[in-house]
Scaffold this active site. Structure first.
Site, PDB file in Angstrom:
ATOM      1  N   ARG A 102     -57.876 -34.072   9.455  1.00 53.10           N
ATOM      2  CA  ARG A 102     -57.416 -35.339   8.836  1.00 53.10           C
ATOM      3  C   ARG A 102     -55.874 -35.628   9.266  1.00 53.10           C
ATOM      4  NH1 ARG A 102     -60.797 -38.761   6.738  1.00 53.10           N
ATOM      5  NH2 ARG A 102     -61.858 -37.087   5.274  1.00 53.10           N
ATOM      6  N   GLN A 125     -59.281 -37.564  12.241  1.00 59.07           N
ATOM      7  CA  GLN A 125     -59.976 -38.376  11.414  1.00 59.07           C
ATOM      8  C   GLN A 125     -58.946 -39.287  10.551  1.00 59.07           C
ATOM      9  OE1 GLN A 125     -63.552 -35.497  11.009  1.00 59.07           O
ATOM     10  NE2 GLN A 125     -63.549 -36.958   9.596  1.00 59.07           N
ATOM     11  N   CYS A 170     -69.398 -41.449  10.890  1.00 53.08           N
ATOM     12  CA  CYS A 170     -68.502 -42.258  11.739  1.00 53.08           C
ATOM     13  C   CYS A 170     -67.910 -41.222  12.874  1.00 53.08           C
ATOM     14  CB  CYS A 170     -67.508 -42.617  10.704  1.00 53.08           C
ATOM     15  SG  CYS A 170     -66.566 -41.485   9.612  1.00 53.08           S
ATOM     16  N   LYS A 181     -72.094 -31.913  10.427  1.00 53.29           N
ATOM     17  CA  LYS A 181     -72.729 -33.385  10.712  1.00 53.29           C
ATOM     18  C   LYS A 181     -72.408 -33.552  12.299  1.00 53.29           C
ATOM     19  CE  LYS A 181     -71.979 -35.296   6.430  1.00 53.29           C
ATOM     20  NZ  LYS A 181     -70.982 -36.597   5.631  1.00 53.29           N
ATOM     21  N   ARG A 218     -71.886 -54.406 -11.660  1.00 49.20           N
ATOM     22  CA  ARG A 218     -70.500 -54.984 -11.973  1.00 49.20           C
ATOM     23  C   ARG A 218     -69.804 -55.776 -10.954  1.00 49.20           C
ATOM     24  NH1 ARG A 218     -69.603 -49.509 -10.308  1.00 49.20           N
ATOM     25  NH2 ARG A 218     -68.075 -49.422  -8.281  1.00 49.20           N
ATOM     26  N   SER A 219     -70.280 -55.953  -9.780  1.00 54.11           N
ATOM     27  CA  SER A 219     -69.766 -56.834  -8.684  1.00 54.11           C
ATOM     28  C   SER A 219     -70.815 -58.145  -8.518  1.00 54.11           C
ATOM     29  CB  SER A 219     -69.953 -56.114  -7.214  1.00 54.11           C
ATOM     30  OG  SER A 219     -69.052 -55.060  -7.343  1.00 54.11           O
ATOM     31  N   ASN A 276     -63.451 -46.474  12.897  1.00 58.99           N
ATOM     32  CA  ASN A 276     -64.612 -45.418  12.243  1.00 58.99           C
ATOM     33  C   ASN A 276     -65.147 -46.243  11.252  1.00 58.99           C
ATOM     34  OD1 ASN A 276     -61.578 -45.027  11.047  1.00 58.99           O
ATOM     35  ND2 ASN A 276     -62.685 -44.604   9.344  1.00 58.99           N
ATOM     36  N   VAL A 311     -67.000 -50.772   4.017  1.00 63.36           N
ATOM     37  CA  VAL A 311     -67.659 -51.038   5.118  1.00 63.36           C
ATOM     38  C   VAL A 311     -68.570 -52.384   5.048  1.00 63.36           C
ATOM     39  CG1 VAL A 311     -69.741 -50.041   6.533  1.00 63.36           C
ATOM     40  CG2 VAL A 311     -67.817 -48.501   5.898  1.00 63.36           C
ATOM     41  N   HIS A 370     -61.177 -43.194  14.416  1.00 66.02           N
ATOM     42  CA  HIS A 370     -61.000 -41.749  14.483  1.00 66.02           C
ATOM     43  C   HIS A 370     -60.779 -41.443  16.201  1.00 66.02           C
ATOM     44  CE1 HIS A 370     -62.482 -40.873  10.793  1.00 66.02           C
ATOM     45  NE2 HIS A 370     -63.704 -40.929  10.689  1.00 66.02           N
TER      46      HIS A 370
END
Length: 352
Positions: free
Chosen positions: A249, A158, A131, A227, A41-42, A329, A16, A256
């Protein structure tokens, strides 16, 4: 304040976060510094935003110094710990996790539906919805403003990308195992071909649909279904709205889809509903079944709006409408809505 507000993107290296950087580069440039933040780490990676390479810095308290608005796209437990830190350092936080969505002191905002809510933020945090909710709520909100919503029944289809890179990898791996075969013709043949490693999903998603998303809640409902119910009620300001959701799914990478049964206060007409949908900000009406025209994930992916088709009045209830809705999404379902909220808040800083 004078000058342009400073923005931090926390979780800039995620799926995202990457989409968010592209959107920030495409939208009107209202920002001063854009600071990219991720896990240690990034740190040190270089990402492009607004056409410039910018180095990623590690998440720390000091990283929020001088930041006016911080957009978080990180796991819920990270947001719960670090969003209050950012607020204490002077930033307004826009959070894309579930950590604060149902907190009564945190507004849950969709700029096309309830932009006013973003101004009242006792904790200095504005929450971004889930989403699945975001994929349909802009269209439903426009119809509610005209007709007065009284009940909502939805089924979601989804995409795997909302389970992260592991979800996408699982689908692509499974597709490679079943492509060019005769699988899907006898009980259990797909499962045997895929093996026990179904990734983040309970069942294979290739050549299949899986009627489950999220974790188990009371009475057999999933967390994803709850949600949709809880967030729709909060965004629309309808705390007692009857909502039933079934989340499924499907073998789609990104975007979505939902079927929506919406019942209103009085009788509705399809012509008026189509007019509302066609003129609502952030919504595209694409509805001509005779010509084979209706939204599908394959066409909607990578676009910003909510796409609506199959608009019908219910056969047995003149106060209800049936719709089919698609939304990317990762864009409106996550990154785009968060950027739009940040832009709303930024307008307060600049007096725009």
């Amino acid at each position: 304040m004078t000058g342009r507000p400073a923005l931090a993107v926390v979780g800039a290296t995620g799926a995202v976060g990457s989409v968010m950087l592209r959107i920030l580069s495409q939208h009107a440039d209202i920002w001063g510094e854009i600071r990219l933040v991720a896990s240690p780490r990034s740190a040190g990676r270089k990402l492009t935003v607004r056409g410039e390479e910018t180095e990623v810095v590690a998440l720390s308290e000091e990283v929020f110094d001088g930041v006016d608005i911080a957009v978080f796209d990180v796991p819920e437990e990270v947001a719960a710990e670090w969003a209050p830190v950012a607020v204490a350092r002077g930033a307004v936080v826009v959070d894309n996790s579930a950590a604060f969505r149902l907190d009564p002191e945190v507004p849950l905002v969709v700029p096309e539906v309830n932009p006013h809510a973003a101004r009242v933020r006792p904790r200095g945090i504005v929450a971004n919805p889930n989403c699945t909710t975001l994929s349909m709520i802009v269209a439903v909100g426009a119809l509610h403003a005209e007709f007065g919503l009284r009940e909502l029944v939805v089924s979601s289809y989804q995409a795997v990308s909302d389970a992260g890179p592991a979800g996408v990898e699982a689908l692509r791996r499974q597709l490679s195992l079943v492509a060019g075969t005769e699988l899907g013709t006898s009980p259990g043949d797909v499962r045997r071909a895929v093996g026990d490693d179904t990734g983040p999903f309970a069942e294979p998603v290739a050549l299949n649909v899986v009627p489950w998303s999220g974790s188990l809640c009371e009475d057999g409902w999933s967390s994803e279904e709850m949600k949709v119910r809880d967030e729709s009620r909060k965004i629309l300001g309808l705390p007692r709205l009857p909502v039933a959701a079934t989340c499924v799914r499907v073998p789609v990478v990104t975007t979505h889809s939902l079927t929506v049964h919406a019942r209103f206060e009085n009788e509705v007409t399809v012509d008026r509903a189509r007019e509302i949908i066609a003129t609502a900000p952030g919504v595209v009406l694409f509805d001509n079944p005779a010509a084979g025209e209706f939204p599908t994930p394959a066409d909607v992916v990578g676009t910003d709006p909510t796409w609506v088709g199959r608009v019908r009045r219910s056969l047995d209830d003149p106060s209800a409408l049936e719709l089919f809705v698609c939304g990317d999404n990762l864009r409106k379902g996550a990154a785009l809505n968060a950027v739009q909220i940040a832009e709303l808040v930024a307008a307060e800083f600049t007096g725009a």
